[in-house]
Design a protein around this motif. Structure first.
Motif, PDB file in Angstrom:
ATOM      1  N   LYS A  84       0.906  -1.220  -0.057  1.00 32.12           N
ATOM      2  CA  LYS A  84       0.094  -0.028  -0.090  1.00 32.12           C
ATOM      3  C   LYS A  84       0.976   1.238  -0.028  1.00 32.12           C
ATOM      4  N   LEU A  85       2.063   1.315   0.614  1.00 32.38           N
ATOM      5  CA  LEU A  85       2.819   2.346   0.942  1.00 32.38           C
ATOM      6  C   LEU A  85       3.534   2.669  -0.404  1.00 32.38           C
ATOM      7  N   VAL A  86       3.947   1.539  -1.432  1.00 35.60           N
ATOM      8  CA  VAL A  86       4.442   1.877  -2.621  1.00 35.60           C
ATOM      9  C   VAL A  86       3.577   2.187  -3.535  1.00 35.60           C
ATOM     10  N   ASP A  87       2.264   1.682  -3.578  1.00 38.41           N
ATOM     11  CA  ASP A  87       1.121   2.173  -4.405  1.00 38.41           C
ATOM     12  C   ASP A  87       1.022   3.677  -4.132  1.00 38.41           C
ATOM     13  N   PHE A  88       0.936   3.939  -2.891  1.00 38.13           N
ATOM     14  CA  PHE A  88       0.580   5.424  -2.574  1.00 38.13           C
ATOM     15  C   PHE A  88       1.733   6.392  -3.281  1.00 38.13           C
ATOM     16  N   CYS A  89       2.908   6.006  -3.238  1.00 40.17           N
ATOM     17  CA  CYS A  89       4.118   6.548  -3.723  1.00 40.17           C
ATOM     18  C   CYS A  89       4.097   6.894  -5.091  1.00 40.17           C
ATOM     19  N   LEU A  90       3.794   5.598  -5.515  1.00 39.28           N
ATOM     20  CA  LEU A  90       3.562   5.673  -7.028  1.00 39.28           C
ATOM     21  C   LEU A  90       2.476   6.486  -7.677  1.00 39.28           C
ATOM     22  N   LEU A  91       1.335   6.497  -7.008  1.00 41.29           N
ATOM     23  CA  LEU A  91       0.295   7.321  -7.252  1.00 41.29           C
ATOM     24  C   LEU A  91       0.610   8.774  -7.095  1.00 41.29           C
ATOM     25  N   LEU A  92       1.250   9.148  -5.988  1.00 41.45           N
ATOM     26  CA  LEU A  92       1.624  10.598  -5.624  1.00 41.45           C
ATOM     27  C   LEU A  92       2.843  11.134  -6.906  1.00 41.45           C
ATOM     28  N   LEU A  93       3.741  10.073  -7.321  1.00 43.62           N
ATOM     29  CA  LEU A  93       4.663  10.665  -8.114  1.00 43.62           C
ATOM     30  C   LEU A  93       4.184  10.537  -9.536  1.00 43.62           C
ATOM     31  N   LYS A  94       3.119  10.079  -9.818  1.00 41.18           N
ATOM     32  CA  LYS A  94       2.571   9.662 -11.315  1.00 41.18           C
ATOM     33  C   LYS A  94       2.638  10.878 -12.156  1.00 41.18           C
ATOM     34  N   TRP A  95       1.892  12.070 -11.762  1.00 37.58           N
ATOM     35  CA  TRP A  95       1.979  13.193 -12.892  1.00 37.58           C
ATOM     36  C   TRP A  95       3.173  14.159 -12.969  1.00 37.58           C
ATOM     37  N   PRO A  96       3.745  14.193 -11.406  1.00 35.48           N
ATOM     38  CA  PRO A  96       5.083  14.838 -11.458  1.00 35.48           C
ATOM     39  C   PRO A  96       6.193  14.157 -12.130  1.00 35.48           C
ATOM     40  N   LEU A  97       6.232  12.955 -12.155  1.00 37.17           N
ATOM     41  CA  LEU A  97       7.071  12.159 -12.989  1.00 37.17           C
ATOM     42  C   LEU A  97       6.756  12.377 -14.406  1.00 37.17           C
ATOM     43  N   ALA A  98       5.511  12.030 -14.778  1.00 35.47           N
ATOM     44  CA  ALA A  98       4.999  12.493 -16.311  1.00 35.47           C
ATOM     45  C   ALA A  98       5.800  13.816 -16.833  1.00 35.47           C
ATOM     46  N   LEU A  99       5.383  14.772 -15.914  1.00 36.69           N
ATOM     47  CA  LEU A  99       6.251  16.095 -16.331  1.00 36.69           C
ATOM     48  C   LEU A  99       7.555  16.061 -16.402  1.00 36.69           C
ATOM     49  N   LEU A 100       8.134  15.686 -15.491  1.00 35.24           N
ATOM     50  CA  LEU A 100       9.584  15.551 -15.542  1.00 35.24           C
ATOM     51  C   LEU A 100      10.247  14.906 -16.784  1.00 35.24           C
ATOM     52  N   VAL A 101       9.549  13.745 -17.373  1.00 31.25           N
ATOM     53  CA  VAL A 101       9.634  12.923 -18.384  1.00 31.25           C
ATOM     54  C   VAL A 101       9.645  13.890 -19.487  1.00 31.25           C
ATOM     55  N   ILE A 102       8.580  14.667 -19.784  1.00 28.21           N
ATOM     56  CA  ILE A 102       8.213  15.623 -20.563  1.00 28.21           C
ATOM     57  C   ILE A 102       9.267  16.414 -21.034  1.00 28.21           C
ATOM     58  N   TYR A 103       9.891  17.074 -19.782  1.00 31.79           N
ATOM     59  CA  TYR A 103      10.912  18.120 -19.715  1.00 31.79           C
ATOM     60  C   TYR A 103      12.109  17.515 -20.295  1.00 31.79           C
ATOM     61  N   PHE A 104      12.580  16.169 -20.012  1.00 29.84           N
ATOM     62  CA  PHE A 104      13.746  15.722 -20.472  1.00 29.84           C
ATOM     63  C   PHE A 104      13.494  14.634 -21.613  1.00 29.84           C
ATOM     64  N   TYR A 105      12.476  14.717 -22.431  1.00 34.05           N
ATOM     65  CA  TYR A 105      12.117  13.849 -23.418  1.00 34.05           C
ATOM     66  C   TYR A 105      13.380  14.014 -24.435  1.00 34.05           C
ATOM     67  N   GLU A 106      13.718  15.214 -24.770  1.00 36.90           N
ATOM     68  CA  GLU A 106      14.658  15.383 -25.782  1.00 36.90           C
ATOM     69  C   GLU A 106      15.965  14.678 -25.303  1.00 36.90           C
ATOM     70  N   ASP A 107      16.304  14.837 -24.381  1.00 42.21           N
ATOM     71  CA  ASP A 107      17.687  14.354 -23.739  1.00 42.21           C
ATOM     72  C   ASP A 107      17.562  12.639 -23.604  1.00 42.21           C
ATOM     73  N   LEU A 108      16.601  12.299 -23.303  1.00 39.95           N
ATOM     74  CA  LEU A 108      16.280  10.912 -23.312  1.00 39.95           C
ATOM     75  C   LEU A 108      16.289  10.048 -24.739  1.00 39.95           C
ATOM     76  N   PHE A 109      15.764  10.953 -25.721  1.00 41.66           N
ATOM     77  CA  PHE A 109      15.738  10.589 -26.948  1.00 41.66           C
ATOM     78  C   PHE A 109      17.008  10.420 -27.779  1.00 41.66           C
TER      79      PHE A 109
END
Length: 212
Positions: free
Chosen positions: A7-32
């Motif tokens: 439950k703790l892991v699920d809560f953390c993943l839910l909490l991080l879901k959209w902040p992580l998505a925004l971070l990924v969008i910011y670094f998309y070019e670098d990752l590519f």
């Protein structure tokens, strides 16, 4: 204890879901470009066995209904369910109780987006081959390298093609299905952001390892 950790892991993943998505969008070019650079290096360094492995896959007919593909897909769900402390994990291929599903992975203690999306970014077969490659290097055994190269050469296009087949199937699945699809569970917009980016990152790591 495991239920609490889950439950703790699920809560953390839910909490991080959209902040992580925004971070990924910011670094998309670098990752590519990290991925492209490692891919170019991989192609330039590829030996004949890697190429043969890829060609063998190209003449292999994998459809979405292939049972090995189904098992590997569900095994990846099961692996990430285990890593996020789920219990009573079971893999069922061709479940009669879930209409329209080729396979299903069941578990207790809830779910999370990492489990749902894991087969679409985690190339299980490729990483097992790469792990074997590292073990051979550590043991100083070079005679079996060609078998590892053949396996990796086969597994990379396998992951890309089967990933495509699974995504198309999930996005085209009817919403009236008894079982929610992986993509609908994680969210379509989130899935479209994360799946390519995570593939870029994972394959950057794999290509870096096998061309080291």
């Amino acid at each position: 204890m495991l239920a609490l950790l889950s439950k703790l892991v699920d809560f953390c993943l839910l909490l991080l879901k959209w902040p992580l998505a925004l971070l990924v969008i910011y670094f998309y070019e670098d990752l590519f470009f990290l991925f492209i650079g490692s891919l170019v290096n991989f192609i330039l360094e590829a030996n004949i066995y890697l190429i043969i492995g890829g060609l063998v896959f190209l003449i292999t007919n994998f459809s979405y209904s292939n049972k090995f593909l189904t098992f590997e897909h569900e095994f990846t769900h099961a692996l990430f369910a285990f890593l996020t402390f789920k219990q009573n994990i079971k893999i069922i291929v061709g479940p009669s109780e879930f209409k329209g599903a080729a396979g299903v992975c069941t578990f207790q203690n809830g779910g999370n987006w990492l489990i749902s999306l894991s087969p679409y970014f985690f190339p299980t077969m490729t990483l097992f081959c790469a792990l074997f490659f590292i073990i051979l290097e550590y043991m100083g055994i070079g005679d079996l390298h060609y078998l590892v190269d053949l396996s990796i050469g086969f597994s990379i296009p396998y992951h890309l093609k089967t990933n495509y087949l699974e995504l198309i199937h999930n996005f085209n699945s009817s919403p009236s299905m008894e079982l929610e699809t992986d993509i609908s569970q994680a969210g379509k917009i989130f899935s479209l952001i994360m799946i390519p980016a995570l593939n870029f990152l994972i394959f950057y790591i794999i290509f870096s390892i096998v061309t080291f």
